[in-house]
Every structure is written in structure tokens, then in C-alpha cells.
Write an enzyme that holds these catalytic residues in place. Structure first.
Site, PDB file in Angstrom:
ATOM      1  N   LYS A 200     -75.084 -14.943  13.115  1.00 45.54           N
ATOM      2  CA  LYS A 200     -76.210 -15.551  12.406  1.00 45.54           C
ATOM      3  C   LYS A 200     -77.433 -14.632  12.482  1.00 45.54           C
ATOM      4  O   LYS A 200     -78.058 -14.330  11.488  1.00 45.54           O
ATOM      5  CB  LYS A 200     -76.504 -16.920  13.030  1.00 45.54           C
ATOM      6  CG  LYS A 200     -77.661 -17.634  12.392  1.00 45.54           C
ATOM      7  CD  LYS A 200     -77.839 -19.023  12.963  1.00 45.54           C
ATOM      8  CE  LYS A 200     -79.125 -19.622  12.429  1.00 45.54           C
ATOM      9  NZ  LYS A 200     -79.403 -20.944  12.967  1.00 45.54           N
ATOM     10  N   GLY A 259     -75.619 -22.189  14.994  1.00 46.86           N
ATOM     11  CA  GLY A 259     -74.408 -21.394  15.234  1.00 46.86           C
ATOM     12  C   GLY A 259     -73.203 -22.246  15.584  1.00 46.86           C
ATOM     13  O   GLY A 259     -72.116 -22.082  15.028  1.00 46.86           O
ATOM     14  N   ARG A 260     -73.380 -23.219  16.494  1.00 45.08           N
ATOM     15  CA  ARG A 260     -72.229 -24.018  16.938  1.00 45.08           C
ATOM     16  C   ARG A 260     -71.826 -25.103  15.939  1.00 45.08           C
ATOM     17  O   ARG A 260     -70.876 -25.834  16.166  1.00 45.08           O
ATOM     18  CB  ARG A 260     -72.525 -24.617  18.315  1.00 45.08           C
ATOM     19  CG  ARG A 260     -73.837 -25.362  18.423  1.00 45.08           C
ATOM     20  CD  ARG A 260     -74.235 -25.616  19.873  1.00 45.08           C
ATOM     21  NE  ARG A 260     -75.564 -26.214  19.978  1.00 45.08           N
ATOM     22  CZ  ARG A 260     -76.693 -25.526  20.053  1.00 45.08           C
ATOM     23  NH1 ARG A 260     -76.675 -24.199  19.996  1.00 45.08           N
ATOM     24  NH2 ARG A 260     -77.858 -26.146  20.165  1.00 45.08           N
ATOM     25  N   GLU A 345     -74.415 -26.471  25.185  1.00 43.91           N
ATOM     26  CA  GLU A 345     -75.525 -25.706  24.619  1.00 43.91           C
ATOM     27  C   GLU A 345     -76.489 -26.657  23.896  1.00 43.91           C
ATOM     28  O   GLU A 345     -77.696 -26.427  23.859  1.00 43.91           O
ATOM     29  CB  GLU A 345     -75.008 -24.622  23.657  1.00 43.91           C
ATOM     30  CG  GLU A 345     -76.040 -23.560  23.345  1.00 43.91           C
ATOM     31  CD  GLU A 345     -75.460 -22.304  22.703  1.00 43.91           C
ATOM     32  OE1 GLU A 345     -75.299 -21.277  23.389  1.00 43.91           O
ATOM     33  OE2 GLU A 345     -75.168 -22.337  21.497  1.00 43.91           O
TER      34      GLU A 345
HETATM   35  O1  F6P Z   1     -76.529 -16.869  23.027  1.00 43.94           O
HETATM   36  C1  F6P Z   1     -76.240 -18.073  22.419  1.00 43.94           C
HETATM   37  C2  F6P Z   1     -76.063 -17.925  20.941  1.00 43.94           C
HETATM   38  O2  F6P Z   1     -77.292 -17.774  20.331  1.00 43.94           O
HETATM   39  C3  F6P Z   1     -75.314 -19.108  20.367  1.00 43.94           C
HETATM   40  O3  F6P Z   1     -76.125 -20.183  20.107  1.00 43.94           O
HETATM   41  C4  F6P Z   1     -74.685 -18.503  19.162  1.00 43.94           C
HETATM   42  O4  F6P Z   1     -73.637 -19.284  18.670  1.00 43.94           O
HETATM   43  C5  F6P Z   1     -74.245 -17.162  19.709  1.00 43.94           C
HETATM   44  O5  F6P Z   1     -75.266 -16.795  20.608  1.00 43.94           O
HETATM   45  C6  F6P Z   1     -74.037 -16.083  18.692  1.00 43.94           C
HETATM   46  O6  F6P Z   1     -75.190 -15.837  17.955  1.00 43.94           O
HETATM   47  P1  F6P Z   1     -75.137 -15.024  16.600  1.00 43.94           P
HETATM   48  O7  F6P Z   1     -74.302 -15.783  15.645  1.00 43.94           O
HETATM   49  O8  F6P Z   1     -76.564 -14.898  16.159  1.00 43.94           O
HETATM   50  O9  F6P Z   1     -74.528 -13.675  16.893  1.00 43.94           O
END
Ligand code: F6P
Length: 530
Positions: A200, A259-260, A345
Site C-alpha cells: 500500500k 492493509g489488513r 493489529e
Molecule cells: O507494519 C504494519 C503494516 O503497516 C501493516 O498494517 C500492513 O499490512 C503491512 O505493514 C504492509 O504495509 P504495505 O502494504 O504498505 O507494504
């Protein structure tokens, strides 16, 4: 928060603390029906908990007093309920293509529909071989590089729907541990491998470093043509462009998708590639049906809300500090890990929505594993330790279409049901042990459990299950009055790791670390000889 209903629930707990769950079935002959909810092909039973009608009434009153349905509506309407990041939490819009009417989400729905069409087109081109690798070959393998929400959802769904796979083979790389990427790429051909860089933020250390190694691995063979083998899924297009991803290979999603909660959109691309767009639509359709249930069903018959109230009762009132997730279905192997992120989380918080510290426990520790393997690992603890762990069983009425294995599946079913009986009754109900006086054989029982039964893992039913869990997480957050959509706690460790990196590379030698850490670093240096 701790209002009159909270006090009443504490009184309910005081009164029922030593009561046996099985006695509830004697005092209420219809308990097995009343403490259950059925929607279409899902049946949720919570009769084997120590919640009686009086407690249930107070739990429901607690939720209603908080005006829970208004808060749920606010999420669906796109209000900025993620207050610390001033964002909406609109993952439900990713699966609601029918809503493009004149609501205030009209523009969003239109945009999402266009994006879904682009993604589907890309997916079909890869699956049919119309879109080729930089070497001119058809892609046979896809590697998703992402971590946390950018891995756990797609990994769970891809594994769960293995019976539906008819596209390229999907692999997942997440950890910065070099063994993770090495063990995957060593068996792959760079000429035929597509990499999805899922992030993300497009800044996550693990993902970006793994992506750089993958890019080098491909481009050493294919030169700049190798870029055709890379796709980015993110909400930071500029960063993906800076990385070198081709414009037409970038699939964006909005910052209001946590993200989740993101498997329903472009983060679900690996799933889409493996099962095709039609089956992926069924997955979305299942989730969307649960969205309607969650939004419209009254509290007492609303599965995610009832699940949340049970979670609230066990954690904040009974003070049980963990929850075991026990799918009796190997296809759901990754569900416990996925729910760990989703719940811990989201609701592992000690500050409420007003920014004040709270003095009650919120989400329990989430852990678990598939049955029957878990029976041979940690069920000893569930039955005989002096801790009470509320257990959540999940069970499919069907497993494979292959009748030859029916007897195996029957064993899976009876084992799951037997364990829920054993947790409730303990040893007392077993006639062959009646004369048993040895304490080491004793199982106290009186351990609460719930069970969610479904017809079979199909894309649609899986969509329903995951949406139920997402909404339970949000509803629990509402009961605890915390923001389920931020995750500030993960930042601190990341910052310290950055400072340590600078300190090791001597960019900043004056960093303030504990003597313990500096000593450990020196030991590692010695072992490493660097
Ligand atoms: O560190 C936690 C987090 O921000 C999660 O909430 C997220 O799913 C994961 O890292 C990955 O983040 P990204 O999709 O921005 O790489």
C-alpha cells in the site's frame, strides 16, 4: 464506556463464574436453537458458552446503548471513522458493484468499477498468455512480494481455493530473511515469472528490498525487457513509477482501504490470477451478502455483532486473555495467522477513540491451528491447563467432491464435535472414566467454545467467512471504543531499526541504544567477522 450495562455484565459474571455450561441446557430446553444463528449456508452455534439469556440480554443492551448500528452505518457511508489518520474505512465498497446508484458513494463506485475492469482485463491477458513476459514466454509462475495485509489475505485465499486453481502457480515472498526469497526463486525461471510488488505504502523495507533483488534477478537475464515481468499494487503510484514499474503495470487502490482489509481489491490479484475473474467475483459476492446482513440485521441475529459480543464478554468481563482459532479444514490453514493481524493489529490498543487511556483488556491474543493436527499439539493445554481459552471451531459439512475420502472427512467432523463436547463436559460425562480418581487424568471441562459450520469452502462461502471476521473485528473495536483502523504501534520498532542501520553504517554513531543492545551487536559482529 463502563456504563450501567458493563456493571450488570460484571454481576452476571459473578453469578455464573462457577456454573457449569452444560446445566444451561437443562434449564433451557431450546438453548441449542436459541443460541444459534443461521444464514443460508452458514450455521453459527454459541450454545456451548457460559452466556445465559440474562447475560445475552445485557450484552445486546450494551451494544444498543452504544448505538452500534449508527457506527456501522457510518463505516458503510464512508465517514472518516479512522480518526487518527482522518480516513474512511471503505473496504466494503470494493465488493459492492451494485451500489452505483445515486448514493454519496456514487463516484467511488464508478471509479472502482473501472479499476476492477482494468484489473480483470490484465488478469485475463496473463492467464491466456496474450500478455507475455519480457522474454516472449507465457507466464507460468507468479510471485507476490508483500508483507502483512499485502500477503496474509491473498495467501489465505489462494491456499483455501486450491481446488479452483486453473491459472499460473502462485508463490509468496514476504520476509526480509534472504532464505525466504531464495527458496522460492531457486526453482523458478526468470523468463516465465511475473512478480507482483504488493505494498500500500510502497515503502515497506521488506517488500522494497525483496523487489529490488527480484528485479536484478530478472533483468540480469532479460535486460530492461525484464520490467515487463513486474507489476505494482499500491496506493502510492509515484513511488512505484520511481522504482521503475511500467505505468500500465501499476494497479492502484485508495488510502481508505486498510492493509489488513485489502484482499478484495487489487491486493487480491494473485487470487484472481489463480482462480480467474468469475470465481473472484463470487468471492466478492459472498462478502457483499454478509455486508448486507451486518448492515441490516438486528443485533440479536447479527452474526458479526454476536461474535463481537461473545469476544467482549470473554475478554473484558471474564478476563480470558486469548482466543484459539481452530479450523477443521486444511484449506483454512492460514486463517489463524490472518486473524492474528486482523484482530491484534486492529484492536490491540490501550487508548480509546477520545485519545484517553483505557483500563480494560481489549483484543485477546489470537492463535490457533488446523484440526486435527492441533489436537496432537496443544489440546492437552486446552483441556488440562488452569487457563480458560475460548475456542472457535470452524467446520465444513463437505470437504472434497471425491467420495473416496468421505470416511476421512467423517473423522474430521466427529473429532471437531468431540472436542467441543470434551471442552464443555470434561471427563465427568464419560462413563468409562467414572471410577477414575487419578487427578492426572482429570479434565475439568466448562471451557467455552463456539462453532461455525458451512457447506463447503467455495469462493462465495470463503468471502462470507472473511467478511464475518472483518466485521466482528470492527464491531469488537466499537464495543471497546477503540479505532480498529490504525496501527501506530508498529512504527516504533521500525524507527529503531532505521537508527540501528545508520549506526552500523556509521552514519550516526551517537545513537542512544541500551548497553544490552550494543553488547549484542558487538557479539554478532564477532560471530560474523565484519
Ligand atoms: O507494519 C504494519 C503494516 O503497516 C501493516 O498494517 C500492513 O499490512 C503491512 O505493514 C504492509 O504495509 P504495505 O502494504 O504498505 O507494504
Amino acid at each position: 464506556m463502563q456504563n450501567i450495562y458493563w456493571d450488570l455484565l460484571k454481576k452476571n459474571r459473578e453469578k455464573s463464574k462457577d456454573r457449569r455450561i452444560e446445566t444451561l441446557f437443562q434449564s433451557d430446553k431450546n438453548r441449542f436453537k436459541e443460541f444459534a444463528i443461521e444464514i443460508e449456508d452458514l450455521y453459527f452455534d454459541y450454545s456451548k458458552t457460559n452466556i445465559d439469556s440474562e447475560t445475552l440480554k445485557n450484552l445486546i443492551a450494551y451494544a444498543k446503548n452504544l448505538k452500534i448500528m449508527n457506527s456501522i452505518n457510518a463505516m458503510f457511508e464512508g465517514e472518516k471513522i479512522n480518526v487518527t489518520e482522518k480516513r474512511s474505512a471503505l473496504h466494503t465498497a470494493l465488493r459492492n458493484f451494485k451500489a452505483n446508484d445515486l448514493t454519496n458513494l456514487y463516484k467511488i463506485n464508478k471509479k472502482l468499477l473501472v479499476r476492477f475492469k482494468d484489473l480483470s482485463k490484465f488478469c485475463n491477458q496473463i492467464r491466456t498468455g496474450q500478455k507475455k513476459s519480457g522474454s516472449g514466454s507465457k507466464f507460468t509462475d507468479v510471485v507476490n512480494i508483500g508483507i502483512g495485509g499485502s500477503e496474509l489475505g491473498p495467501k489465505l485465499v489462494t491456499a483455501a481455493l486450491s481446488e479452483y486453481h486453473n491459472g499460473p502457480k502462485i508463490h509468496f515472498v514476504s520476509n526480509i530473511d534472504p532464505s525466504d526469497i531464495l527458496k522460492i526463486i531457486k526453482n523458478l525461471d526468470p523468463n516465465k515469472t511475473l512478480f507482483i510488488i504488493s505494498s500500500k505504502s510502497f515503502t515497506t523495507t521488506e517488500t522494497i528490498n525483496n523487489a529490488k533483488k527480484a528485479l536484478k534477478w530478472v533483468c540480469e537475464i532479460l535486460g530492461s525487457n525484464g520490467l515487463k515481468n513486474f507489476v505494482a499494487v499500491c496506493s502510492a503510484k509515484e513511488k512505484a513509477l520511481d522504482f521503475g514499474i511500467l505505468k500500465e503495470n501499476i494497479f492502484e487502490f485508495d488510502e481508505w482501504v486498510g492493509g489488513r482489509f485489502s484482499v478484495w481489491g487489487p491486493i487480491g490479484l494473485p487470487v484472481m490470477l489463480s482462480i480467474g475473474t468469475d470465481q473472484f467475483k463470487n468471492f466478492l459476492e459472498g462478502a457483499s451478502q454478509i455486508d448486507n446482513h451486518f448492515k441490516n440485521e438486528e443485533v440479536s441475529y447479527n452474526i458479526p455483532i454476536i461474535l463481537a459480543l461473545i469476544g467482549f464478554w470473554h475478554s473484558s468481563i471474564c478476563q480470558y486473555s486469548s482466543r484459539a482459532i481452530l479450523p477443521y479444514d486444511s484449506k483454512l490453514e492460514y486463517l489463524p495467522t490472518y486473524l492474528q493481524q486482523l484482530d491484534m493489529e486492529s484492536n490491540g490498543k490501550s487508548v480509546n477513540l477520545n485519545g484517553e487511556r483505557i483500563n480494560y483488556p481489549t483484543t485477546p491474543v489470537i492463535w490457533g491451528h488446523i484440526g486435527t493436527n492441533s489436537q496432537h499439539a496443544f489440546f492437552q493445554f486446552l483441556h488440562q491447563s488452569n487457563q480458560v481459552i475460548p475456542c472457535e471451531f470452524l467446520l465444513g459439512a463437505n470437504c472434497l467432491d471425491n467420495k473416496y475420502y468421505d470416511s476421512h472427512h467423517l473423522q474430521l467432523i466427529v473429532n471437531c464435535l468431540a472436542q467441543s463436547e470434551a471442552l464443555m463436559f470434561g471427563i465427568k460425562n464419560e462413563t468409562q472414566f467414572k471410577e477414575e480418581t487419578n487427578q492426572h487424568r482429570n479434565c475439568d471441562g466448562n471451557k467455552p467454545s463456539t462453532i461455525l459450520i458451512y457447506k463447503k469452502i467455495t469462493p462465495k462461502i470463503l468471502g462470507k467467512l472473511l467478511a464475518i471476521f472483518e466485521h466482528r473485528t470492527f464491531a469488537e473495536g466499537l464495543l471497546w471504543n477503540v479505532n480498529s483502523f490504525d496501527q501506530w504501534g508498529v512504527e516504533l520498532g521500525k524507527n529503531i531499526a532505521r537508527r540501528l542501520t545508520d549506526s552500523i553504517s556509521q552514519k550516526d554513531r551517537n545513537n542512544n541504544f541500551s548497553k544490552s543492545t550494543l553488547n549484542l551487536l558487538n557479539k554478532i559482529r564477532k560471530y560474523k567477522n565484519f
